[in-house]
Design an enzyme around this catalytic site. Structure first.
Site, PDB file in Angstrom:
ATOM      1  N   GLU A 114      -3.874   3.227   7.028  1.00 27.31           N
ATOM      2  CA  GLU A 114      -3.823   3.070   5.562  1.00 27.31           C
ATOM      3  C   GLU A 114      -4.651   4.191   4.924  1.00 27.31           C
ATOM      4  O   GLU A 114      -4.281   4.746   3.898  1.00 27.31           O
ATOM      5  CB  GLU A 114      -4.400   1.705   5.149  1.00 27.31           C
ATOM      6  CG  GLU A 114      -4.403   1.496   3.631  1.00 27.31           C
ATOM      7  CD  GLU A 114      -4.831   0.104   3.212  1.00 27.31           C
ATOM      8  OE1 GLU A 114      -4.472  -0.882   3.901  1.00 27.31           O
ATOM      9  OE2 GLU A 114      -5.541  -0.003   2.198  1.00 27.31           O
ATOM     10  N   SER A 118      -9.964  -0.446   4.274  1.00 25.54           N
ATOM     11  CA  SER A 118      -9.108  -0.864   5.391  1.00 25.54           C
ATOM     12  C   SER A 118      -8.553   0.362   6.098  1.00 25.54           C
ATOM     13  O   SER A 118      -7.916   1.210   5.471  1.00 25.54           O
ATOM     14  CB  SER A 118      -7.945  -1.720   4.895  1.00 25.54           C
ATOM     15  OG  SER A 118      -8.452  -2.918   4.366  1.00 25.54           O
ATOM     16  N   ARG A 130       0.833  -1.214   0.000  1.00 23.75           N
ATOM     17  CA  ARG A 130       0.000   0.000   0.000  1.00 23.75           C
ATOM     18  C   ARG A 130       0.869   1.266   0.000  1.00 23.75           C
ATOM     19  O   ARG A 130       0.563   2.250   0.687  1.00 23.75           O
ATOM     20  CB  ARG A 130      -0.961   0.019   1.203  1.00 23.75           C
ATOM     21  CG  ARG A 130      -1.907  -1.126   1.255  1.00 23.75           C
ATOM     22  CD  ARG A 130      -2.907  -1.177   0.106  1.00 23.75           C
ATOM     23  NE  ARG A 130      -3.608  -2.443   0.167  1.00 23.75           N
ATOM     24  CZ  ARG A 130      -3.218  -3.536  -0.509  1.00 23.75           C
ATOM     25  NH1 ARG A 130      -2.187  -3.487  -1.348  1.00 23.75           N
ATOM     26  NH2 ARG A 130      -3.876  -4.664  -0.389  1.00 23.75           N
TER      27      ARG A 130
HETATM   28  C1  LIG Z   1     -15.507  -0.854   0.579  1.00 22.22           C
HETATM   29  C2  LIG Z   1     -14.052  -0.620   0.261  1.00 22.22           C
HETATM   30  C3  LIG Z   1     -13.238  -1.676  -0.078  1.00 22.22           C
HETATM   31  C4  LIG Z   1     -11.885  -1.473  -0.375  1.00 22.22           C
HETATM   32  N1  LIG Z   1     -11.113  -2.557  -0.714  1.00 22.22           N
HETATM   33  C5  LIG Z   1      -9.819  -2.353  -1.041  1.00 22.22           C
HETATM   34  C6  LIG Z   1      -8.987  -3.446  -1.444  1.00 22.22           C
HETATM   35  O1  LIG Z   1      -9.396  -4.582  -1.504  1.00 22.22           O
HETATM   36  N2  LIG Z   1      -7.702  -3.186  -1.755  1.00 22.22           N
HETATM   37  C7  LIG Z   1      -7.188  -1.940  -1.704  1.00 22.22           C
HETATM   38  O2  LIG Z   1      -6.008  -1.760  -2.023  1.00 22.22           O
HETATM   39  N3  LIG Z   1      -7.933  -0.886  -1.331  1.00 22.22           N
HETATM   40  C8  LIG Z   1      -9.239  -1.067  -1.005  1.00 22.22           C
HETATM   41  N4  LIG Z   1      -9.994   0.009  -0.644  1.00 22.22           N
HETATM   42  C9  LIG Z   1      -9.383   1.338  -0.543  1.00 22.22           C
HETATM   43  C10 LIG Z   1      -9.440   2.140  -1.856  1.00 22.22           C
HETATM   44  O3  LIG Z   1     -10.508   1.720  -2.666  1.00 22.22           O
HETATM   45  C11 LIG Z   1      -8.131   2.059  -2.630  1.00 22.22           C
HETATM   46  O4  LIG Z   1      -7.035   2.521  -1.894  1.00 22.22           O
HETATM   47  C12 LIG Z   1      -8.199   2.867  -3.938  1.00 22.22           C
HETATM   48  O5  LIG Z   1      -7.062   2.551  -4.704  1.00 22.22           O
HETATM   49  C13 LIG Z   1      -8.240   4.364  -3.705  1.00 22.22           C
HETATM   50  O6  LIG Z   1      -8.575   4.964  -4.930  1.00 22.22           O
HETATM   51  P1  LIG Z   1      -9.402   6.316  -4.975  1.00 22.22           P
HETATM   52  O7  LIG Z   1      -9.565   6.703  -6.395  1.00 22.22           O
HETATM   53  O8  LIG Z   1     -10.648   6.177  -4.201  1.00 22.22           O
HETATM   54  O9  LIG Z   1      -8.387   7.292  -4.252  1.00 22.22           O
HETATM   55  P2  LIG Z   1      -8.689   8.396  -3.129  1.00 22.22           P
HETATM   56  O10 LIG Z   1      -9.221   7.717  -1.908  1.00 22.22           O
HETATM   57  O11 LIG Z   1      -9.475   9.494  -3.708  1.00 22.22           O
HETATM   58  O12 LIG Z   1      -7.216   8.887  -2.841  1.00 22.22           O
HETATM   59  C14 LIG Z   1      -6.268   8.033  -2.238  1.00 22.22           C
HETATM   60  C15 LIG Z   1      -4.884   8.680  -2.378  1.00 22.22           C
HETATM   61  O13 LIG Z   1      -4.517   8.684  -3.756  1.00 22.22           O
HETATM   62  C16 LIG Z   1      -4.199  10.021  -4.167  1.00 22.22           C
HETATM   63  N5  LIG Z   1      -4.590  10.150  -5.569  1.00 22.22           N
HETATM   64  C17 LIG Z   1      -5.803   9.942  -6.117  1.00 22.22           C
HETATM   65  N6  LIG Z   1      -5.758  10.137  -7.441  1.00 22.22           N
HETATM   66  C18 LIG Z   1      -4.488  10.481  -7.732  1.00 22.22           C
HETATM   67  C19 LIG Z   1      -3.802  10.808  -8.946  1.00 22.22           C
HETATM   68  N7  LIG Z   1      -4.424  10.851 -10.124  1.00 22.22           N
HETATM   69  N8  LIG Z   1      -2.483  11.106  -8.867  1.00 22.22           N
HETATM   70  C20 LIG Z   1      -1.833  11.081  -7.675  1.00 22.22           C
HETATM   71  N9  LIG Z   1      -2.417  10.790  -6.502  1.00 22.22           N
HETATM   72  C21 LIG Z   1      -3.738  10.487  -6.536  1.00 22.22           C
HETATM   73  C22 LIG Z   1      -4.989  10.916  -3.235  1.00 22.22           C
HETATM   74  O14 LIG Z   1      -4.435  12.225  -3.147  1.00 22.22           O
HETATM   75  C23 LIG Z   1      -4.851  10.129  -1.923  1.00 22.22           C
HETATM   76  O15 LIG Z   1      -3.600  10.382  -1.347  1.00 22.22           O
HETATM   77  C24 LIG Z   1     -11.357  -0.170  -0.332  1.00 22.22           C
HETATM   78  C25 LIG Z   1     -12.180   0.913  -0.009  1.00 22.22           C
HETATM   79  C26 LIG Z   1     -13.515   0.694   0.288  1.00 22.22           C
HETATM   80  C27 LIG Z   1     -14.378   1.882   0.613  1.00 22.22           C
END
Ligand SMILES: Cc1cc2nc3c(=O)[nH]c(=O)nc-3n(C[C@H](O)[C@H](O)[C@H](O)COP(=O)(O)OP(=O)(O)OC[C@H]3O[C@@H](n4cnc5c(N)ncnc54)[C@H](O)[C@@H]3O)c2cc1C
Length: 301
Positions: free
Chosen positions: A293, A223, A174
């Site tokens: 995380e 998480s 992560r």
């Molecule tokens: C129900 C649920 C289940 C989940 N299951 C998993 C799982 O199985 N595995 C897992 O790894 N994660 C999981 N997650 C967490 C999450 O979905 C992941 O971490 C996902 O990759 C985050 O993507 P996001 O677009 O929502 O990013 P955001 O939450 O919007 O941002 C996360 C980070 O990424 C940065 N960011 C976003 N876009 C960019 C970009 N274009 N350039 C640079 N930085 C950027 C943001 O500034 C922030 O620091 C889960 C979340 C939920 C709610």
């Protein structure tokens, strides 16, 4: 810090929204406003913005907000949300897929299925977009972004374009080693040819496991803590007695103790405090330090 206002920012082709409510853009549905929310029209517009904005105006990216807790005091500066022009997805041949940073992970899994490419099924269950997946090295069920990434395209804070190879990305659990101020624009992934029946079976299994084990219909941030080396974070939380524990409008999920939930009227502070209470108790009980995380951003009010 001085509040960022529209008159401080360069003219763009995309959209600025002052005092933009960020709660609506996150899964937790909590938190304050961004001084300004910017949706660039396209990559050139984003580059122009980065080249011309005042140096002291901070910039933060938001994807689907599925791993983010925006604090109640909101976020200073400009929050960037990539839109339609960053949501292109294309099969490149040679088992490769190009995806914009704004593409939902599940769409990439579906595109890989359409191309009979194995290795992407885990993305079916990650509710974010590709930019966030690169930043977090998202993963599940034994596969991570690092296992399928060929290269990522990014902009630095001055708007210069960089192409990062898999090795350059410095991925860990992560974790992505690229500086926080880089903005991911797109990524090229590579899979392995397989048959659609077995790929579909893997994707269905991902969905089934999630429905059975995670509160996916709740207002949550995924998480909360990274898994320590010796055992899963949820076990530490459970053993510390926090299953179902409530703080204000926030709760530790009954279903999965590494998930915090907004029960409806939580503040970001309720949620963060609950996480910090868990962390403190686990450390006192076991000596193990849990690491967040979830990205906690912005000002406490
Ligand atoms: C129900 C649920 C289940 C989940 N299951 C998993 C799982 O199985 N595995 C897992 O790894 N994660 C999981 N997650 C967490 C999450 O979905 C992941 O971490 C996902 O990759 C985050 O993507 P996001 O677009 O929502 O990013 P955001 O939450 O919007 O941002 C996360 C980070 O990424 C940065 N960011 C976003 N876009 C960019 C970009 N274009 N350039 C640079 N930085 C950027 C943001 O500034 C922030 O620091 C889960 C979340 C939920 C709610």
């Amino acid at each position: 810090m001085t509040k960022t206002s529209l008159d401080m920012l360069p003219t763009v082709r995309g959209k600025y929204k002052p005092n933009a409510d960020l709660a609506k853009l996150t899964w937790f549905r909590v938190g304050g406003v961004a001084d300004v929310l910017f949706s660039p029209e396209d990559e050139d517009d984003l580059i122009d913005f980065l080249q011309n904005k005042p140096k002291n105006v901070p910039v933060m990216l938001i994807g689907m907000g599925s791993n983010m807790l925006v604090r109640d005091g909101g976020v200073a500066g400009v929050v960037i949300k990539l839109g339609r022009k960053f949501s292109k997805i294309e099969a490149l041949g040679g088992n490769r897929i190009l995806a914009g940073a704004g593409v939902a992970d599940a769409r990439v899994a579906k595109a890989a299925y359409d191309e009979s490419l194995d290795g992407f099924a885990f993305l079916k269950g990650v509710p974010g977009a590709i930019g966030g997946a690169l930043r977090m090295n998202a993963g599940a069920h034994g596969t991570e972004i690092k296992d399928i990434l060929v290269e990522a395209r990014a902009l630095d804070s001055q708007g210069n374009v960089h192409i990062f190879s898999l090795d350059d990305m410095g991925f860990g659990y992560r974790h992505c080693g690229i500086d926080e101020d880089y903005i991911f624009i797109s990524a090229t992934f590579e899979g392995v040819t397989s048959d659609q029946i077995s790929i579909k079976a893997k994707m269905d299994k991902v969905t089934d496991l999630r429905v059975a084990a995670q509160p996916i219909n709740s207002r949550t941030g995924g998480s909360t803590f990274k898994n320590p080396d010796d055992k899963s974070a949820w076990k530490y939380v459970d053993e510390a007695g926090f299953r179902g524990h409530i703080n204000g409008g926030a709760q530790v999920s009954e279903m999965h103790t590494n998930f915090l939930i907004n029960m409806g009227d939580a503040t970001a502070s309720d949620i963060e405090q609950l996480g910090d209470m868990v962390k403190a108790k686990v450390e006192t009980d076991t000596g193990t330090i849990l690491h967040w995380e979830i990205k906690r951003v912005g000002r406490k009010s």
